[in-house]
Scaffold this motif. Structure first.
Motif, PDB file in Angstrom:
ATOM      1  N   PRO A 166       0.856  -1.221   0.096  1.00  0.00           N
ATOM      2  CA  PRO A 166      -0.091   0.021  -0.115  1.00  0.00           C
ATOM      3  C   PRO A 166       1.001   1.140   0.014  1.00  0.00           C
ATOM      4  CG  PRO A 166      -0.835  -1.543   1.787  1.00  0.00           C
ATOM      5  CD  PRO A 166       0.849  -2.030   1.001  1.00  0.00           C
ATOM      6  N   LEU A 167       0.540   2.158  -0.780  1.00  0.00           N
ATOM      7  CA  LEU A 167       1.227   3.467  -0.864  1.00  0.00           C
ATOM      8  C   LEU A 167       0.578   4.531  -0.381  1.00  0.00           C
ATOM      9  CD1 LEU A 167       2.783   3.071  -4.512  1.00  0.00           C
ATOM     10  CD2 LEU A 167       3.900   2.578  -2.218  1.00  0.00           C
ATOM     11  N   PRO A 168       1.042   5.338   0.336  1.00  0.00           N
ATOM     12  CA  PRO A 168       0.476   6.502   1.035  1.00  0.00           C
ATOM     13  C   PRO A 168      -0.271   7.632  -0.050  1.00  0.00           C
ATOM     14  CG  PRO A 168       2.598   6.583   1.740  1.00  0.00           C
ATOM     15  CD  PRO A 168       2.614   5.505   0.718  1.00  0.00           C
ATOM     16  N   GLY A 169      -1.517   7.797  -0.015  1.00  0.00           N
ATOM     17  CA  GLY A 169      -2.060   8.643  -1.086  1.00  0.00           C
ATOM     18  C   GLY A 169      -2.537   8.106  -2.257  1.00  0.00           C
ATOM     19  N   GLU A 170      -2.404   6.756  -2.447  1.00  0.00           N
ATOM     20  CA  GLU A 170      -2.852   6.172  -3.854  1.00  0.00           C
ATOM     21  C   GLU A 170      -3.993   5.298  -3.492  1.00  0.00           C
ATOM     22  OE1 GLU A 170       0.202   4.712  -6.144  1.00  0.00           O
ATOM     23  OE2 GLU A 170       1.347   6.351  -5.989  1.00  0.00           O
ATOM     24  N   PRO A 171      -4.942   5.216  -4.230  1.00  0.00           N
ATOM     25  CA  PRO A 171      -6.238   4.185  -3.828  1.00  0.00           C
ATOM     26  C   PRO A 171      -5.834   2.831  -3.993  1.00  0.00           C
ATOM     27  CG  PRO A 171      -6.459   5.338  -5.816  1.00  0.00           C
ATOM     28  CD  PRO A 171      -5.390   6.072  -5.212  1.00  0.00           C
ATOM     29  N   GLN A 172      -5.117   2.494  -4.985  1.00  0.00           N
ATOM     30  CA  GLN A 172      -4.660   1.079  -5.315  1.00  0.00           C
ATOM     31  C   GLN A 172      -3.178   0.723  -4.739  1.00  0.00           C
ATOM     32  OE1 GLN A 172      -6.893  -1.093  -6.392  1.00  0.00           O
ATOM     33  NE2 GLN A 172      -8.369   0.556  -6.933  1.00  0.00           N
ATOM     34  N   PRO A 173      -3.105  -0.693  -4.262  1.00  0.00           N
ATOM     35  CA  PRO A 173      -1.721  -0.688  -3.795  1.00  0.00           C
ATOM     36  C   PRO A 173      -0.816  -1.128  -4.887  1.00  0.00           C
ATOM     37  CG  PRO A 173      -3.144  -2.681  -3.219  1.00  0.00           C
ATOM     38  CD  PRO A 173      -3.847  -1.299  -3.631  1.00  0.00           C
ATOM     39  N   ALA A 174       0.320  -0.946  -4.926  1.00  0.00           N
ATOM     40  CA  ALA A 174       1.589  -1.579  -5.891  1.00  0.00           C
ATOM     41  C   ALA A 174       1.750  -3.024  -5.553  1.00  0.00           C
ATOM     42  CB  ALA A 174       2.521  -0.652  -5.992  1.00  0.00           C
TER      43      ALA A 174
END
Length: 398
Positions: A166-174
Motif C-alpha cells: 500500500p502506498l500513501p495517497g494512492e487508492p490502489q496498492p502496488a
C-alpha cells in the motif's frame, strides 16, 4: 471511501468508457452518430467534473517536512542499492520502479522499462500466469511466488515473489516483485555494486549471447549503411535503413517522413516514403502484391499509431495487437494489421532537430505469423537505430 479513492474510481471508469468509444471506430459511418454524441458527453464530463476535482486534490497535497523528504530519499537509495533484483509494478504489471540489480538481470534500462509491462519481458507462456498472480497480490489476497522465464534467458527459470505494498495517497496498492535466479546462494564479494550482483546472479547463456551479438551486428550494419549514403538526401537515408531492417529484423518496414519545413511543427504532415514487405504468392506484376500496394497507398494520417508517434508519443511495442485498426485500413475497409497477420509491432518516432524539434518521421516494424515477437531488448535496439536514422536524415554535405 475518501475523495481521492472516489476520484480514482471515477477516472478509471472514464478511461474504460473512452476505450470502448475507441473500438467503435470500426462501426459503419451511418451508425457513428450515437458514438460521437457519447464522446462529446465524455469530454464535457472530463472538463467540468474530473479536471476541477483533480485541481482540488492537487492543491491539498502536502509536500511534507524536510525530514520526510530526507526519509523518502533514503528509502529510494536503499531500494536502488538492494543486491536482489526488485521491481515495483501496478496490478497490470506496468513497471513503476526497477533497481540496479533488476536492470542487470533483465538487460533493460530502468528508464526504458518504466511505463511498460514487466510481463512483456517474459516468454509468452508465462505472461498470463504472472499477470494473474500480480492482480491477486494487488487485491490483498496475500503474497505468492511463481517460476517465470525471461525472454533473455528462456532456459533458466527465475523465481518471482510478489507482495502487495500500500502506498500513501494512492487508492490502489502496488506490487513488489523480487526476482531470484535459480543459482547457488553464495555471498557476493564485498564492494560489488548492485548491477554487478544482478549480472553475477544469472550469467548469460549461449542463446542470450547470440541474440545480443545479432543486435550488435544489426546496429553496426545500420551505421555502415547510413554513413555510406550520400549526405543531404533524407529519402536515401530512410531507404538504406529500410533495407537493413527488412527481413533480417522485421517482416514489414514502413517509414513515413515529414517535409523539412514541417519537422518542427507539433502536427507534421507525413508522407509514406518506404514500404517493404514479405513477397506475396499472388504477385504477378512484380510490384510486391496487392497488400504491399495497399499499404504504400495509405495516408499516414489515417494510421492512429503513426499519428500518435508523430505528435510526440514514445516508442510503442505491441504483442498480438488488440486494436486491429491501430494501423488503419486499406482501400476496401479491411484492417491492415489483420490482413497482414501481424503478431507484434514496433512504432518509433524519428526525432527532429534539437529539443522540441518535433519529429522527422515515424518508423513502423511488423513481425507476422509464427515469428518470435519483438522483445523489449530488441525494442531498445530499434530505438537507438531510429535516432541514428534521424541523424542521417539531417546530414548536410560538407
Amino acid at each position: 471511501m475518501t475523495e481521492t479513492d472516489a476520484f480514482g474510481d471515477d477516472l478509471a471508469d472514464f478511461v474504460r468508457r473512452v476505450g470502448e468509444l475507441r473500438t467503435a471506430r470500426a462501426l459503419p459511418a451511418d451508425e457513428q452518430q450515437g458514438v460521437l454524441d457519447a464522446a462529446l458527453f465524455e469530454l464535457q464530463h472530463a472538463a467540468e467534473s474530473l479536471w476541477p476535482r483533480y485541481e482540488r486534490l492537487a492543491a491539498r497535497a502536502p509536500d511534507g517536512t524536510t525530514a520526510d523528504r530526507h526519509e523518502r530519499q533514503l528509502l529510494k537509495t536503499l531500494f536502488q542499492r538492494l543486491p536482489l533484483p526488485v521491481v515495483l509494478v501496478d496490478r497490470d504489471t506496468v513497471v513503476r520502479r526497477m533497481n540496479f540489480a533488476a536492470t542487470g538481470l533483465t538487460g533493460v534500462r530502468a528508464g526504458y522499462a518504466t511505463g511498460r509491462p514487466l510481463a512483456g519481458l517474459l516468454v509468452s507462456a508465462d505472461r498470463a500466469p504472472f499477470r494473474t498472480q500480480a492482480a491477486a497480490a494487488a487485491r490483498g489476497e496475500g503474497g505468492r511466488s511463481l517460476s517465470v522465464r525471461l525472454q533473455e534467458r528462456p532456459h533458466d527459470p527465475v523465481r518471482a515473489t510478489l507482495v502487495s505494498l500500500p502506498l500513501p495517497g494512492e487508492p490502489q496498492p502496488a506490487v513488489v516483485v523480487v526476482l531470484q535466479p535459480g543459482v547457488s546462494g553464495a555471498a557476493s564479494p564485498v564492494g560489488m555494486d548492485a548491477g554487478a550482483v544482478g549480472r553475477r546472479l544469472m550469467p548469460p547463456d549461449l542463446a542470450v549471447t547470440t541474440q545480443r551479438a545479432e543486435m550488435l551486428d544489426l546496429v553496426d550494419a545500420m551505421a555502415s549503411a547510413l554513413l555510406g549514403g550520400p549526405p543531404g538526401d533524407a529519402d536515401a537515408a530512410v531507404e538504406a535503413a529500410g533495407r537493413v531492417l527488412h527481413g533480417r529484423f522485421a517482416d514489414w518496414v514502413v517509414i513515413d517522413t515529414a517535409d523539412s519545413d514541417e519537422a518542427s511543427v507539433r502536427r507534421p504532415v507525413l508522407r509514406r516514403t518506404v514500404v517493404l514487405g514479405p513477397p506475396s504468392p499472388d504477385d504477378v506484376s512484380g510490384d510486391g502484391g496487392p497488400l504491399l500496394k495497399a499499404v504504400a497507398e495509405q495516408e499516414p494520417a489515417d494510421c492512429p499509431l503513426v499519428v500518435e508517434a508523430a505528435r510526440g508519443g514514445g516508442p510503442a511495442l505491441q504483442v498480438r495487437p488488440e486494436d486491429a485498426l491501430a494501423f488503419g485500413e486499406d482501400a476496401s475497409g479491411a484492417a491492415v494489421l489483420a490482413r497482414a497477420g501481424v503478431s507484434s509491432l514496433l512504432c518509433l518516432p524519428l526525432p527532429g532537430d534539437g529539443p522540441g524539434g518535433g519529429v522527422a518521421g515515424v518508423l513502423t516494424l511488423f513481425r507476422t505469423g509464427a515469428r518470435r515477437a519483438f522483445s523489449m531488448a530488441e525494442a531498445q535496439a530499434a530505438d537507438v537505430m531510429s535516432r541514428h536514422v534521424a541523424l542521417a536524415m539531417r546530414r548536410r554535405p560538407a
